[in-house]
Scaffold this active site. Sequence first.
Site, short mmCIF file in Angstrom:
data_model
loop_
_atom_site.label_atom_id
_atom_site.label_comp_id
_atom_site.label_asym_id
_atom_site.label_seq_id
_atom_site.Cartn_x
_atom_site.Cartn_y
_atom_site.Cartn_z
N ARG A 158 5.07 5.08 2.78
CA ARG A 158 3.93 5.06 1.85
C ARG A 158 3.82 6.37 1.07
O ARG A 158 3.45 6.37 -0.10
CB ARG A 158 2.64 4.73 2.61
CG ARG A 158 2.58 3.23 2.97
CD ARG A 158 1.50 2.96 3.96
NE ARG A 158 1.25 1.54 4.16
CZ ARG A 158 0.62 1.05 5.22
NH1 ARG A 158 0.18 1.87 6.17
NH2 ARG A 158 0.42 -0.25 5.35
N HIS A 172 3.42 -3.56 4.89
CA HIS A 172 2.47 -3.92 5.96
C HIS A 172 3.25 -3.89 7.27
O HIS A 172 4.41 -4.31 7.31
CB HIS A 172 1.91 -5.33 5.75
CG HIS A 172 1.22 -5.86 6.98
ND1 HIS A 172 -0.09 -5.55 7.27
CD2 HIS A 172 1.69 -6.61 8.02
CE1 HIS A 172 -0.40 -6.11 8.44
NE2 HIS A 172 0.65 -6.76 8.90
N TYR A 232 -4.76 -12.24 5.95
CA TYR A 232 -5.71 -11.14 5.90
C TYR A 232 -7.13 -11.58 6.25
O TYR A 232 -8.10 -10.90 5.89
CB TYR A 232 -5.67 -10.47 4.53
CG TYR A 232 -4.48 -9.54 4.33
CD1 TYR A 232 -4.30 -8.44 5.16
CD2 TYR A 232 -3.55 -9.76 3.33
CE1 TYR A 232 -3.23 -7.57 4.99
CE2 TYR A 232 -2.47 -8.90 3.15
CZ TYR A 232 -2.33 -7.80 3.99
OH TYR A 232 -1.26 -6.94 3.82
N ARG A 277 4.66 1.84 12.43
CA ARG A 277 3.43 2.39 11.84
C ARG A 277 3.62 3.87 11.49
O ARG A 277 3.10 4.36 10.48
CB ARG A 277 2.23 2.15 12.75
CG ARG A 277 1.89 0.64 12.81
CD ARG A 277 0.68 0.33 13.63
NE ARG A 277 -0.56 0.74 12.99
CZ ARG A 277 -1.18 0.07 12.01
NH1 ARG A 277 -0.64 -1.04 11.54
NH2 ARG A 277 -2.32 0.50 11.52
N GLU A 321 1.52 -12.87 13.54
CA GLU A 321 2.04 -12.70 12.17
C GLU A 321 3.47 -13.20 12.06
O GLU A 321 3.83 -13.85 11.07
CB GLU A 321 1.92 -11.22 11.77
CG GLU A 321 0.45 -10.80 11.63
CD GLU A 321 0.24 -9.32 11.39
OE1 GLU A 321 1.24 -8.55 11.31
OE2 GLU A 321 -0.93 -8.90 11.26
N ASN A 332 0.23 -0.54 -1.46
CA ASN A 332 0.79 0.48 -0.55
C ASN A 332 2.14 0.08 0.06
O ASN A 332 2.49 0.53 1.14
CB ASN A 332 -0.24 0.87 0.51
CG ASN A 332 -0.60 -0.27 1.43
OD1 ASN A 332 -0.18 -1.40 1.23
ND2 ASN A 332 -1.38 0.01 2.46
N LYS A 372 5.73 -5.36 0.17
CA LYS A 372 4.71 -5.95 -0.70
C LYS A 372 5.18 -6.03 -2.17
O LYS A 372 6.18 -5.42 -2.55
CB LYS A 372 3.42 -5.14 -0.58
CG LYS A 372 2.81 -5.17 0.82
CD LYS A 372 1.46 -4.46 0.85
CE LYS A 372 0.84 -4.48 2.23
NZ LYS A 372 -0.51 -3.88 2.24
N THR A 416 -2.43 4.19 5.73
CA THR A 416 -2.71 3.14 4.74
C THR A 416 -2.85 3.72 3.34
O THR A 416 -2.33 3.17 2.37
CB THR A 416 -4.03 2.41 5.12
OG1 THR A 416 -3.90 1.92 6.45
CG2 THR A 416 -4.31 1.24 4.19
P1 CMP Z 1 -2.27 -3.50 5.31
O1 CMP Z 1 -1.68 -2.62 6.35
O2 CMP Z 1 -1.43 -4.57 4.76
O3 CMP Z 1 -3.62 -4.15 5.89
C1 CMP Z 1 -4.76 -4.39 5.13
C2 CMP Z 1 -4.60 -3.98 3.71
O4 CMP Z 1 -5.79 -3.88 2.97
C3 CMP Z 1 -4.03 -2.58 3.66
O5 CMP Z 1 -2.71 -2.57 4.09
C4 CMP Z 1 -4.27 -2.19 2.23
O6 CMP Z 1 -3.25 -2.62 1.37
C5 CMP Z 1 -5.53 -2.98 1.90
N1 CMP Z 1 -6.66 -2.07 1.77
C6 CMP Z 1 -7.23 -1.33 2.73
N2 CMP Z 1 -8.24 -0.60 2.22
C7 CMP Z 1 -8.30 -0.90 0.91
C8 CMP Z 1 -9.13 -0.47 -0.15
N3 CMP Z 1 -10.11 0.41 0.06
N4 CMP Z 1 -8.91 -0.99 -1.36
C9 CMP Z 1 -7.93 -1.91 -1.56
N5 CMP Z 1 -7.10 -2.36 -0.58
C10 CMP Z 1 -7.29 -1.84 0.63
#
Ligand code: CMP
Length: 140
Positions: free
Chosen positions: A104, A117, A51, A87, A128, A114, A11, A93
């Site tokens: 992470r 993905h 998303y 994962r 994807e 973070n 990212k 996350t």
């Molecule tokens: P990702 O695995 O890319 O899938 C969905 C994304 O939403 C996740 O990683 C985070 O980067 C983002 N995300 C999830 N929860 C939150 C949150 N509470 N605030 C901001 N971003 C979020």
Amino acid sequence: MAVERTFSILKPDATERNLTGAINAMIEKAGLRIVAQKRVQITKAQAEQFYGVHKARPFFGELVEFMISAPVVVQVLEGEGAIAKYREVMGATDPAKADANTIRKVHAKSIGENSVHGSDSAENAAIEMGQFFAGNEIVG
Ligand code: CMP
């Protein structure tokens, strides 16, 4: 366990801090092979589509803006049980909840920024990968 492919994004917070090599080293050390990779500036429409499942969430707008704030690196990773393995390598996350030595935990700035993905299922991995790669760009 079967050899699988999963889709990965490094990212904007990772590319901006020049962490592509450091994160790729963690991916390869875990036994995953990078079988496709390119650096792209994704569009707002692509981020919204990618998303789409999170459209109703309060963080959706912020997430889309973040994902288009700088180039990302999109990848296909291959290996035994690659979806679950990646994962594990990424960690939770929320980096505050991620296990030690995960991408992470080591690199992410926050739950939003973070660093990486990874697909959460074989079905989503196929969708994807198809959003960002033509079949002949993936060389296993
Ligand atoms: P990702 O695995 O890319 O899938 C969905 C994304 O939403 C996740 O990683 C985070 O980067 C983002 N995300 C999830 N929860 C939150 C949150 N509470 N605030 C901001 N971003 C979020």
